[in-house]
Design an enzyme around this catalytic site. Structure first.
Site, PDB file in Angstrom:
ATOM      1  CG  HIS A   1      -2.100   0.868   1.115  1.00 24.59           C
ATOM      2  ND1 HIS A   1      -2.104   2.183   1.527  1.00 24.59           N
ATOM      3  CD2 HIS A   1      -3.338   0.629   0.635  1.00 24.59           C
ATOM      4  CE1 HIS A   1      -3.304   2.702   1.331  1.00 24.59           C
ATOM      5  NE2 HIS A   1      -4.064   1.769   0.791  1.00 24.59           N
ATOM      6  CG  PHE A   2      -0.682   2.371  -2.974  1.00 24.94           C
ATOM      7  CD1 PHE A   2      -1.602   1.418  -3.353  1.00 24.94           C
ATOM      8  CD2 PHE A   2      -1.122   3.502  -2.302  1.00 24.94           C
ATOM      9  CE1 PHE A   2      -2.966   1.602  -3.097  1.00 24.94           C
ATOM     10  CE2 PHE A   2      -2.470   3.676  -2.040  1.00 24.94           C
ATOM     11  CZ  PHE A   2      -3.400   2.729  -2.430  1.00 24.94           C
TER      12      PHE A   2
END
Length: 145
Positions: free
Chosen positions: A50-51
């Site tokens: 993420h991410f």
């Protein structure tokens, strides 16, 4: 300055790594308010996905950090806290204002709005360097472990 370190937090919350999201408590007014700190590190497991290449702390985990800070406040006043849990039961008016990234320090403030024997409604504010990252009203319930 810390008034409760991670050992005191571990004494109150059942959460453990990697889900403990409160590092220390800097202010507590029993039954009314708590201010806690979460140091956000690039080593957090959620940053792997993420991410990749643009790490952002998931909003739901910011809300969870607020809920955990609120649970520390509520469980601090309960003498038999080892036999109790605080469940996160609802959320209202959640808003996300800025991303939280590695290196940020989240200041988590929870204020009691309504407190009953088994339920509580709190107003939460998560800030980074005085800037609002997230805010919400969080509802919780005290249950037997």
């Amino acid at each position: 300055m810390s008034i409760m370190d991670v050992r005191g937090i571990l004494d109150r919350l059942p959460h453990r790594y990697p889900f403990l999201l409160v590092d220390r408590v800097v202010e507590i007014v029993p039954g009314q308010r708590i201010v806690a700190i979460k140091n956000v590190s690039i080593n957090e497991p959620f940053f792997q996905g993420h991410f990749p290449g643009a790490p952002v702390m998931p909003g739901v985990l910011i809300l969870e950090a607020l809920a955990q800070a609120g649970a520390v406040l509520l469980l601090s006043d309960i003498p038999d806290r080892a036999s109790k849990l605080i469940y996160f039961t609802g959320i209202d008016e959640a808003r996300f204002r800025r991303p939280v990234v590695p290196g940020d320090q989240l200041r988590l403030t929870m204020e009691v709005l309504k407190l009953r024997s088994r339920t509580c409604k709190m107003r939460g504010l998560a800030e980074v360097e005085g800037e609002t990252a997230a805010e919400a009203e969080i509802l919780s319930a005290l249950v037997e472990r």
